[in-house]
Write an enzyme that holds these catalytic residues in place. Structure first.
Site, PDB file in Angstrom:
ATOM      1  N   ASP A 198     -10.114  10.110 -12.589  1.00  0.00           N
ATOM      2  CA  ASP A 198     -11.327  10.927 -12.545  1.00  0.00           C
ATOM      3  C   ASP A 198     -11.004  12.412 -12.431  1.00  0.00           C
ATOM      4  O   ASP A 198     -10.642  12.906 -11.364  1.00  0.00           O
ATOM      5  CB  ASP A 198     -12.185  10.480 -11.357  1.00  0.00           C
ATOM      6  N   ASP A 228     -15.837  15.963 -16.916  1.00  0.00           N
ATOM      7  CA  ASP A 228     -15.700  14.972 -15.855  1.00  0.00           C
ATOM      8  C   ASP A 228     -15.536  13.564 -16.421  1.00  0.00           C
ATOM      9  O   ASP A 228     -16.483  12.996 -16.970  1.00  0.00           O
ATOM     10  CB  ASP A 228     -16.947  15.061 -14.970  1.00  0.00           C
TER      11      ASP A 228
END
Length: 405
Positions: free
Chosen positions: A290, A113
């Protein structure tokens, strides 16, 4: 869509480097060991592909998670003021791109992530149903408990917390010695169905809740990776995280780089947004890149301007209520071409990723993967990233995009 077993390449090279080293292309490390590893899609993704109707509950959940994730990290931020490729599995509606790591020799699957900076997995001291559904960390001879605790909450009300440890963490042969991480002893029941055991953050240190550096920053500091660069190919097959360089097998043409404007999230300048070749006013000219966010979120005004350029589009809130504010539908027969501009180059959102599916069974209206939310930066997730090869250059503080192959 036909289900395949995916073959991905893991290339490992343990070569010393400094933070200022130039990015290394995968072709330069062809003398390294190469391992072909088979992976398969999750059951959740296969089920979603078989059913073209998007889940309304999933739309609400994924928006809440994205909103709360960045709100929480911003609060923490303001209060502070060799190469290796890891194979990734597309977890589909679970919103995760997962890959394998070991901690103290114990195997885990984590969500990689770029929108967070901490590493956490369940602890053997956790006996909840959620923990029991996943691999759990047991203290080893190489591990050591640290002072303090780790706690994180999510937009759907779920949470996880526990003590802090240090142990050796390895992904694709690249070891970070004495890496700090959270070993969760309390985990909400909603985590039971998650395909990953935990999360490994690839954001900048300013986002971290844990004291110490994240896994990739530790690799840099310990001279383990060839270059302070990691890169992603995200797709329905052959997805890969490449640690310590760039894999030229996964992109074509030139790489366009854009400087990072704040070393917390991977935030860069957004040059523009267009729909079917027509430019719109994006409202805000910055974007957070992201991999831990599924959709693309933009300022309410900018996203409204985008869908205003799509004939037959409509706000879902008008029909389904305020829970779906920011979502729009469009005619399934005319999926638009949406492009984002970075560093002077335009990159299109794959139409297959933009189209989340029909709003209901038999409907001719589909749900768009770009959503209006608030008035802050654009939040650019996997709907866009599946169309590019993305490069995250720590040493030069920049993000690169190229056409994926």
């Amino acid at each position: 869509m036909i289900s395949d077993t995916v073959i991905a390449i893991l290339a490992v090279a343990l070569v010393g480097s400094t933070v200022q080293a130039a990015p290394v292309d995968a072709t330069a490390t062809s003398t390294s060991g190469i391992i072909a590893v088979p992976i398969s899609k999750s059951a959740a993704q296969l089920a979603r592909e078989a059913d073209p109707v998007v889940s309304l509950d999933w739309l609400k959940k994924t928006k809440a998670q994205a909103q709360y994730k960045h709100k929480q990290a911003n609060a923490r931020l303001h209060s502070k003021r060799a190469t290796g490729a890891s194979v990734l599995t597309d977890q589909g509606s679970e919103s995760l791109w997962t890959g394998p790591i070991t901690i103290g020799g114990q195997s885990f699957t984590v969500d990689w992530d770029t929108g967070s900076s901490d590493l956490w997995v369940p602890s053997s001291a956790c006996s909840s149903a959620a923990c029991n559904a996943h691999h759990k960390y047991t203290l080893t001879s190489t591990g050591k408990k640290q002072s303090g605790t780790f706690s994180i909450s999510y937009g759907d009300g779920s949470s996880a917390s526990g003590p802090v440890y240090k142990d050796n963490v390895v992904a694709s042969g690249l070891q970070a010695t004495s890496q700090v991480f959270g070993a969760v002893t309390s985990e909400s029941s909603s985590f039971s169905s998650d395909p990953s055991d935990g999360i490994s953050g690839l954001g900048w240190p300013a986002l971290a809740q844990l004291s110490g550096t994240s896994y990739f920053w530790s690799l840099i500091n310990q001279g383990t990776v060839t270059s302070p660069v990691f890169s992603f190919r995200l797709a329905t097959t052959n997805s890969e995280l490449y640690l310590g360089g760039i894999n030229s097998a996964h992109y074509t043409g030139a790489i366009t780089y854009t400087p990072v404007t704040q070393k917390a999230y991977w935030t860069i300048a957004l040059g523009g947004v267009s729909v079917n070749g027509a430019a719109i006013n994006p409202s805000v000219s910055s974007a957070i890149i992201d991999t831990g966010t599924t959709l693309v979120y933009g300022p309410t005004a900018g996203v409204a301007a985008l869908y205003a350029k799509i004939p037959g589009s409509a706000s879902m809130a008008d029909t389904y209520g305020s829970d779906y504010q920011g979502y729009y539908t469009f005619p399934c027969s005319a999926v638009p071409t949406v492009a984002l501009t970075f560093g002077g180059s335009s990159f299109s959102v794959p139409t297959s990723a933009f189209n989340l599916g029909t709003v209901s069974s038999g409907s001719k209206q589909c749900v768009g993967g770009i959503v209006g939310q608030g008035d802050g930066s654009w939040l650019v997730g996997d709907v866009f990233l599946q169309g590019v090869y993305s490069i995250y250059d720590v040493g030069n503080a920049r993000v690169g995009f190229a056409k994926t192959v």
